[in-house]
Motif scaffolding. Structure first.
Motif, PDB file in Angstrom:
ATOM      1  N   GLY A   1       0.804  -1.208   0.000  1.00 52.30           N
ATOM      2  CA  GLY A   1       0.000   0.000   0.000  1.00 52.30           C
ATOM      3  C   GLY A   1       0.838   1.259   0.000  1.00 52.30           C
ATOM      4  N   LYS A   2       2.016   1.196   0.669  1.00 49.94           N
ATOM      5  CA  LYS A   2       2.862   2.368   0.789  1.00 49.94           C
ATOM      6  C   LYS A   2       4.267   1.921   1.158  1.00 49.94           C
ATOM      7  N   GLU A   3       5.274   2.663   0.708  1.00 50.66           N
ATOM      8  CA  GLU A   3       6.666   2.345   1.028  1.00 50.66           C
ATOM      9  C   GLU A   3       7.268   3.458   1.883  1.00 50.66           C
ATOM     10  N   LEU A   4       7.861   3.068   3.021  1.00 48.87           N
ATOM     11  CA  LEU A   4       8.399   4.015   3.991  1.00 48.87           C
ATOM     12  C   LEU A   4       9.870   3.715   4.259  1.00 48.87           C
TER      13      LEU A   4
ATOM     14  N   GLN B   1       9.066   8.763   2.385  1.00 46.78           N
ATOM     15  CA  GLN B   1       9.521   8.501   1.018  1.00 46.78           C
ATOM     16  C   GLN B   1      10.490   7.328   1.017  1.00 46.78           C
ATOM     17  N   GLY B   2       9.945   6.127   1.142  1.00 47.47           N
ATOM     18  CA  GLY B   2      10.764   4.926   1.131  1.00 47.47           C
ATOM     19  C   GLY B   2      10.843   4.315  -0.249  1.00 47.47           C
ATOM     20  N   GLY B   3      11.672   3.293  -0.374  1.00 47.20           N
ATOM     21  CA  GLY B   3      11.799   2.602  -1.646  1.00 47.20           C
ATOM     22  C   GLY B   3      12.761   3.243  -2.617  1.00 47.20           C
TER      23      GLY B   3
ATOM     24  N   LEU C   1       5.598   9.315   9.351  1.00 45.15           N
ATOM     25  CA  LEU C   1       5.365   8.319   8.305  1.00 45.15           C
ATOM     26  C   LEU C   1       3.935   8.342   7.779  1.00 45.15           C
ATOM     27  N   GLY C   2       3.084   9.124   8.415  1.00 50.54           N
ATOM     28  CA  GLY C   2       1.695   9.213   7.985  1.00 50.54           C
ATOM     29  C   GLY C   2       0.893   7.980   8.311  1.00 50.54           C
ATOM     30  N   LEU C   3       1.267   7.282   9.391  1.00 46.65           N
ATOM     31  CA  LEU C   3       0.587   6.042   9.762  1.00 46.65           C
ATOM     32  C   LEU C   3      -0.538   6.322  10.754  1.00 46.65           C
ATOM     33  N   THR C   4      -1.657   5.658  10.538  1.00 48.78           N
ATOM     34  CA  THR C   4      -2.796   5.759  11.452  1.00 48.78           C
ATOM     35  C   THR C   4      -3.386   4.365  11.657  1.00 48.78           C
ATOM     36  N   GLY C   5      -4.303   4.251  12.589  1.00 56.03           N
ATOM     37  CA  GLY C   5      -5.023   2.998  12.802  1.00 56.03           C
ATOM     38  C   GLY C   5      -4.100   1.853  13.163  1.00 56.03           C
ATOM     39  N   ALA C   6      -4.409   0.671  12.605  1.00 53.35           N
ATOM     40  CA  ALA C   6      -3.660  -0.541  12.941  1.00 53.35           C
ATOM     41  C   ALA C   6      -2.200  -0.452  12.518  1.00 53.35           C
TER      42      ALA C   6
ATOM     43  N   ALA D   1       7.162  -1.633   4.210  1.00 59.24           N
ATOM     44  CA  ALA D   1       5.915  -1.607   3.442  1.00 59.24           C
ATOM     45  C   ALA D   1       4.688  -1.683   4.335  1.00 59.24           C
ATOM     46  N   VAL D   2       3.697  -0.897   3.963  1.00 60.28           N
ATOM     47  CA  VAL D   2       2.374  -1.036   4.559  1.00 60.28           C
ATOM     48  C   VAL D   2       1.640  -2.092   3.750  1.00 60.28           C
ATOM     49  N   VAL D   3       1.328  -3.200   4.387  1.00 54.85           N
ATOM     50  CA  VAL D   3       0.637  -4.308   3.722  1.00 54.85           C
ATOM     51  C   VAL D   3      -0.649  -4.581   4.504  1.00 54.85           C
ATOM     52  N   GLY D   4      -1.781  -4.253   3.897  1.00 58.71           N
ATOM     53  CA  GLY D   4      -3.039  -4.371   4.623  1.00 58.71           C
ATOM     54  C   GLY D   4      -3.042  -3.418   5.810  1.00 58.71           C
ATOM     55  N   GLU D   5      -3.213  -3.961   7.005  1.00 62.41           N
ATOM     56  CA  GLU D   5      -3.179  -3.141   8.216  1.00 62.41           C
ATOM     57  C   GLU D   5      -1.883  -3.322   9.003  1.00 62.41           C
ATOM     58  N   GLY D   6      -0.905  -3.988   8.380  1.00 65.05           N
ATOM     59  CA  GLY D   6       0.361  -4.240   9.065  1.00 65.05           C
ATOM     60  C   GLY D   6       1.551  -3.642   8.353  1.00 65.05           C
ATOM     61  N   LEU D   7       2.738  -3.888   8.919  1.00 68.41           N
ATOM     62  CA  LEU D   7       3.998  -3.402   8.365  1.00 68.41           C
ATOM     63  C   LEU D   7       4.918  -4.593   8.115  1.00 68.41           C
ATOM     64  N   VAL D   8       5.652  -4.554   7.008  1.00 69.67           N
ATOM     65  CA  VAL D   8       6.568  -5.639   6.651  1.00 69.67           C
ATOM     66  C   VAL D   8       7.879  -5.046   6.154  1.00 69.67           C
ATOM     67  N   ALA D   9       8.995  -5.568   6.639  1.00 66.90           N
ATOM     68  CA  ALA D   9      10.313  -5.131   6.183  1.00 66.90           C
ATOM     69  C   ALA D   9      10.650  -5.836   4.877  1.00 66.90           C
ATOM     70  N   LEU D  10      10.678  -5.085   3.776  1.00 68.68           N
ATOM     71  CA  LEU D  10      10.973  -5.683   2.478  1.00 68.68           C
ATOM     72  C   LEU D  10      12.463  -5.770   2.200  1.00 68.68           C
ATOM     73  N   ASP D  11      13.258  -4.987   2.883  1.00 65.62           N
ATOM     74  CA  ASP D  11      14.703  -5.032   2.704  1.00 65.62           C
ATOM     75  C   ASP D  11      15.359  -4.874   4.067  1.00 65.62           C
TER      76      ASP D  11
END
Length: 383
Positions: free
Chosen positions: A100-103, A123-125, A159-164, A194-204
């Motif tokens: 959904g978004k890269e941070l 501004q990730g990625g 990071l502009g993160l809200t909610g879950a 990465a914002v994936v669904g309602e969670g966060l995942v480290a892609l690198d």
């Protein structure tokens, strides 16, 4: 310092509970295909070369696959690469996610303030060096109490993160902080987070370990990921040689002039890559050897910036011209020189006779090599 490959960095992340995509390391096309067929890596997936240099996506070292056959073909192609002077020996396979978004999130050392520093950017990625300074939020962390709740809230806001997703950031930052301290790290970086669904995942994962703390971490003693193969060769030849992620090679003499040259190129929009410091060396054979080593990294252009005090400009120029004759025509690149000081007139004449652009102005020479790296239409002599 000990620089870890992505997959090793992710092993540390996994140890401390940082969310990761499902993935496996493969060292052959057959092993890569088997991980997919066994269901250990879901399809579609991404296959990434495990090298220390950046720019893998643009350099063909990252590919996507939808079938086991495509996975095998992609792994075979990547494992056959020599990426920025480093032979690819491993690939990391990971399930492809709906992002959904890269941070950007990192913890490093602020050596001036002598405290850890939390860096965040929405501004990730992309390479963090290309992000506007105003878009990066820096928060010093007191080493004794550690990350405070208000610091994590500020990071979430930046990071502009809200909610879950916003709530998920707090335990992730706690995990990074714990890993940073427990592993004696100089840098722990996630780019992208990465914002994936309602969670966060480290892609690198980029992790650098302080090698002076090696006695506390015997497991790192056998890792040689801290130097690229070309840096290993340079070390054996006693050449001060460092590989960065840019595309402009830099040859200078003295640490101060070398670092200033990197800054000037960046100021004019260039991306310094391999750089070597000749120090006080003006032996033509040593200069030639160093230049040929740089050529193996395949820069798009090279900037020679020499101030001749002890170093003689004419002997540096002679070594450079000797090296040029050993580079195959198909592998040549633009070369711009700025030499001042001891025997500069003779040095400039040697270079110009060889068809190399030699300028006395730092501004003009830097602009010239940046233009040469950006396109074939730019002016400049060629090695």
């Amino acid at each position: 310092m000990v620089k870890l490959a992505e997959w090793r960095g992710k092993e540390i992340f996994r140890k401390y509970g940082v969310p990761l995509p499902p993935g496996r390391v493969a060292r052959s096309p057959a092993e890569a295909e088997q991980w997919v067929r066994d269901g250990r890596v879901p399809l579609p997936c991404v296959i990434k070369a495990q090298v220390l240099a950046g720019g893998r996506g643009k350099g063909g070292a990252v590919r996507f696959a939808n079938t086991p056959e495509e996975v095998r073909a992609a792994a075979q192609a990547i494992l056959a690469l020599e990426f920025k002077g480093e032979r690819v020996r491993e690939v990391l396979l990971e399930g492809k996610l709906a992002i959904g978004k890269e941070l950007y999130v990192a913890i490093t050392l602020d050596r001036s303030a002598r405290v850890p520093l939390l860096l965040t950017s929405s501004q990730g990625g992309v390479e963090i060096e290309t992000v506007e300074d105003s878009a990066i939020v820096r928060q010093p962390i007191h080493p004794f109490p550690g990350l405070a709740a208000y610091e994590k809230r500020r990071a979430s806001q930046s990071l502009g993160l809200t909610g879950a997703a916003g709530k998920a950031l707090s335990p992730l930052l706690d995990a990074l902080w714990t890993a940073f301290n427990a592993e004696d790290a100089e840098l722990i970086e996630i780019n992208p987070l990465a914002v994936v669904g309602e969670g966060l995942v480290a892609l690198d994962a980029k992790v650098i370990i302080e090698d002076d703390a090696g006695f506390r971490h015997p497991g790192y003693s056998e890792i040689r990921d801290d130097r690229t193969p070309l840096e290993e060769i340079a070390r054996e030849k006693e050449i001060a040689f460092v590989q960065l992620d840019g595309d402009i090679g830099v040859i200078a003499n003295g640490a101060g002039l070398t670092m200033a040259t990197l800054d000037v190129l960046t100021e004019f929009g260039g991306h310094p890559g391999v750089f070597l410091d000749l120090g006080g060396t003006d032996d033509p054979a040593k200069v030639s050897e160093a230049f040929l080593l740089m050529a193996q990294a395949r820069p798009r252009a090279v900037f020679l910036n020499i101030f001749g005090g002890v170093t003689r400009c004419d002997t540096v120029a002679t070594g450079l011209v000797q090296a040029m004759g050993q580079i195959p025509p198909a592998e040549r690149f633009p070369l711009v020189a700025r030499i001042r000081g001891n025997n500069e007139v003779e040095g400039i004449e040697i270079l110009r006779r060889a068809g190399i652009t030699a300028l006395s102005s730092l501004k003009e020479s830097a602009q010239s090599v940046v233009a040469a790296a950006q396109g074939p239409a730019a002016a400049g002599g060629h090695a």
